[in-house]
Scaffold this motif. Sequence first.
Motif, short mmCIF file in Angstrom:
data_model
loop_
_atom_site.label_atom_id
_atom_site.label_comp_id
_atom_site.label_asym_id
_atom_site.label_seq_id
_atom_site.Cartn_x
_atom_site.Cartn_y
_atom_site.Cartn_z
N VAL A 144 0.88 -1.17 0.00
CA VAL A 144 0.00 0.00 0.00
C VAL A 144 0.91 1.22 0.00
N MET A 145 0.69 2.14 -0.95
CA MET A 145 1.64 3.24 -1.12
C MET A 145 0.90 4.58 -1.25
N PRO A 146 0.97 5.44 -0.22
CA PRO A 146 0.41 6.78 -0.37
C PRO A 146 1.30 7.66 -1.23
N ILE A 147 0.71 8.36 -2.20
CA ILE A 147 1.45 9.32 -3.03
C ILE A 147 0.62 10.59 -3.08
N MET A 148 1.06 11.59 -2.30
CA MET A 148 0.29 12.83 -2.17
C MET A 148 1.22 14.02 -2.31
N MET A 149 0.65 15.18 -2.54
CA MET A 149 1.48 16.38 -2.72
C MET A 149 2.23 16.76 -1.45
N ASN A 150 1.82 16.24 -0.29
CA ASN A 150 2.60 16.43 0.95
C ASN A 150 4.02 15.92 0.76
N LEU A 174 9.03 13.33 -4.45
CA LEU A 174 8.35 12.66 -5.57
C LEU A 174 9.23 12.68 -6.83
N GLN A 175 9.83 11.54 -7.12
CA GLN A 175 10.69 11.39 -8.30
C GLN A 175 10.37 10.06 -8.97
N ARG A 176 10.66 10.01 -10.26
CA ARG A 176 10.30 8.82 -11.04
C ARG A 176 10.93 7.55 -10.48
N ASN A 177 12.25 7.59 -10.17
CA ASN A 177 12.90 6.35 -9.73
C ASN A 177 12.41 5.90 -8.35
N LEU A 212 0.85 11.80 -8.47
CA LEU A 212 1.38 10.68 -9.27
C LEU A 212 2.00 11.21 -10.56
N SER A 213 1.31 12.13 -11.22
CA SER A 213 1.81 12.72 -12.46
C SER A 213 3.11 13.49 -12.21
N TYR A 214 3.14 14.24 -11.10
CA TYR A 214 4.34 15.01 -10.75
C TYR A 214 5.54 14.08 -10.59
N ALA A 215 5.32 12.94 -9.90
CA ALA A 215 6.40 11.98 -9.67
C ALA A 215 6.88 11.35 -10.99
N HIS A 240 6.81 12.49 -13.97
CA HIS A 240 7.49 13.42 -14.89
C HIS A 240 8.71 14.10 -14.26
N ASN A 241 8.95 13.84 -12.98
CA ASN A 241 10.11 14.46 -12.32
C ASN A 241 11.31 13.52 -12.36
N VAL A 242 12.25 13.84 -13.23
CA VAL A 242 13.46 13.00 -13.33
C VAL A 242 14.70 13.75 -12.86
N THR A 243 14.48 14.85 -12.14
CA THR A 243 15.63 15.65 -11.66
C THR A 243 16.24 14.99 -10.43
N VAL A 244 16.90 13.87 -10.66
CA VAL A 244 17.56 13.14 -9.57
C VAL A 244 18.88 13.85 -9.25
N THR A 245 19.12 14.08 -7.97
CA THR A 245 20.35 14.76 -7.56
C THR A 245 21.56 13.95 -8.00
N LYS A 246 22.48 14.62 -8.72
CA LYS A 246 23.70 13.93 -9.18
C LYS A 246 24.62 13.70 -7.98
N ARG A 247 25.14 12.50 -7.89
CA ARG A 247 26.05 12.18 -6.78
C ARG A 247 27.49 12.48 -7.18
#
Length: 747
Positions: free
Chosen positions: A690-696, A701-704, A726-729, A731-738
């Motif tokens: 069970v997975m809550p995905i909310m704007m909180n 919220l990232q794709r990976n 869900l849509s925000y997550a 389409h968000n691929v701005t993963v912090t570069k390590r």
Amino acid sequence: MQKIRCVVERITYQNPENGYSVLKCRVKDYSDLIPVIGNLIDANVGSVLIIEGNWKVDAKYGRQFVAENWEETLPATVYGVEKYLGSGLIKGVGPKFAKKIVQRFGVDTFVVIEDNIELLVEIEGIGKKRIQMIAESWEKQKEVKNIMLFLQEHQVTTSYAAKIYKQYGNDSIAVMKENPYRLADDIWGIGFKTADQIAMKLGFDKESFVRLRSGIMYTLSELSNEGHVYLERKQLTEKASELLEAEEDKVFITVDHMIRENELILEKEIIRTDEEGNTVSPVYLPPFYYAEVGVAGKLKKLASSPAGDRLYTKLMEARRNTGNNELSVDIDAIQKKTGMEYDEIQADAIRQAATAKVMVLTGGPGTGKTTTTHGIISAYRAYGLRILLAAPTGRAAKRMTEATGLEAKTIHRLLECKPPDGYQKNEENPLEGDVLIVDECSMIDIILMNSLLKAIPPTMRLIMVGDIDQLPSVGAGNVLRDIIDSDVFPVVRLTRIFRQAQTSRIIMNAHRINEGKMPDISNGKNADFFFMENEEAEDAVPKIVELVKTKLPNYYHVNPSDIQVLTPMQRSVVGAANLNLALQEALNPPEQDIFMRGRGKVTMPKECLRHSGYAYRTDDKVMQIKNNYDKEVFNGDIGIIESVNETDRTLKVNFDGRSIEYDITELDELVHAYATTIHKAQGSEYPIVVMPIMMNHYMMLQRNLIYTGITRAKKALVIIGTKKALSYAVHNVTVTKRNTLLRERLV
């Protein structure tokens, strides 16, 4: 202000982050228990407190005493002495023995324990062994109280007292006075900010060397927790200066000194430039530098050394004799043996594995990683190769065992971790075998990878299996991606989703999300992927509880323990911390019904230990959040509390059939695991998620992250939240570069 003297009867609520507590206390001349509220985080049941504060009437909760200042004192009445002794503070004395001791010695009980403890032998059931336990615990408690008073004087939360005592014993106060920053270096859970608070109260100079040094180490350490192996020198100076509120030139000089003293390492060989084309200087903490250099060197050495097994020798000989460098194993023969059919990419993976020294097999869910691994193992076994299997977590190793029929171990167990000496398997005592296959490699950080490679002899093969679209490791580095991006070793990417996997909406939606498309959320009777629209976070909590407690168990005929709640973050209303409180209350309440002969059903309180505001009860689902090499339990391991001993203040957790004991001072290594963050679920699979995905959760919220969460579910997944989140997550691929230089070192 008014002053009351009271005995703590119950702790109704505690918030470990800000110390806010609600206590129910017995006060002289009041027939009912009095609610006391305020920062009382270190008060225990049975403690006698003298509290300064004021009365107030709350519209909802009625009359309360609001604490401003408080101190603990030893109880002066027989009742108070019994309550204090039986509270569990003193090991070896529970409520039963407390009653007997106080009946015999009355208000002189503490004098007896302090000066003539051998008199306790007069109490039935107390022998020499228990007296010894009580004496040791009493002395420890006295010293812990002294540390608490010292911390109280300097306005630092006293919940660290037991940890400090465990580390330094009777030298604790002397160590804190001499150099409080040692606390941050030596004690897990105590960071720079706590040590700095003590130092400032003790009068340490804001720009003293010990403070600047500790702040620089803390800055690097904190960024390693975000996955960075190094920090650019200019960035380090700026960040540490901001943290320390110190001048940048003084921080720069301190960094320079630390480099000269080899406390930090400046990379000089690999030239890096920033976006403006300026040369940047990577600065490392030594363990990360030596690990990164070690991983690059050992991988290259391993790949360039010939394998020592029969299959490698025969194939290389056949290639030389025939001049055919494509010659490999017979795929048709392997298919007959396994009863499987391999597509061309899978067949190519098996052929490459026959001659590879170092190889990567990667792909998403349903693309046949397990099937292909099975084929590789069959090819090796046909030539009598000795195969070792490993994975980063216990759950991933268990899954590997079930899928292959061969024993798989966690990497820590494979390397035979024995504290305080560390890993027994290393260059001097390498692993014995012909090939090592490691699953879930995206989870392996740079430190663990270096330890693993140390134990692999030059003649052994290494096959790494993993999904690089999942979250990277919790620890520093981006090992699997860097190895793949280097193009130095053979990499086989499985892309085709197999027919049987195409019937699973979980798998198909995971691939859709990976491609940046919205998942199919149409639900349906035979679906395994469900979406429940829910706008308000507060409304989601009771719905999640109902799903886990009744709806999903009834529909799928499973136990609630088979259902895992995964959430993007720890905090917020629908974060792991708050969901755990709600789920614990619903699934494992403080009282249980017991059927007793002659009395029928009787409601009894469950055995329980309280620590930092949390209740740890028998049957609670918990997770280890720190690698503990002594206990051989590691970050992310999930277990069930099988017993609680309130007298000895210990509990036992069952981790996959292994019973591990924890003292109350070690409970900050355990968190409740009815709900966990998606990060903590890496390498695990659960029947139902069970997975809550909310704007909180928008910060996380990232794709990976969403992709990783979805692919943890085997049988069914329920997302509860909003389409917007869900849509925000997706389409968000701005993963912090390590910050990592492994790829460059390999190239």
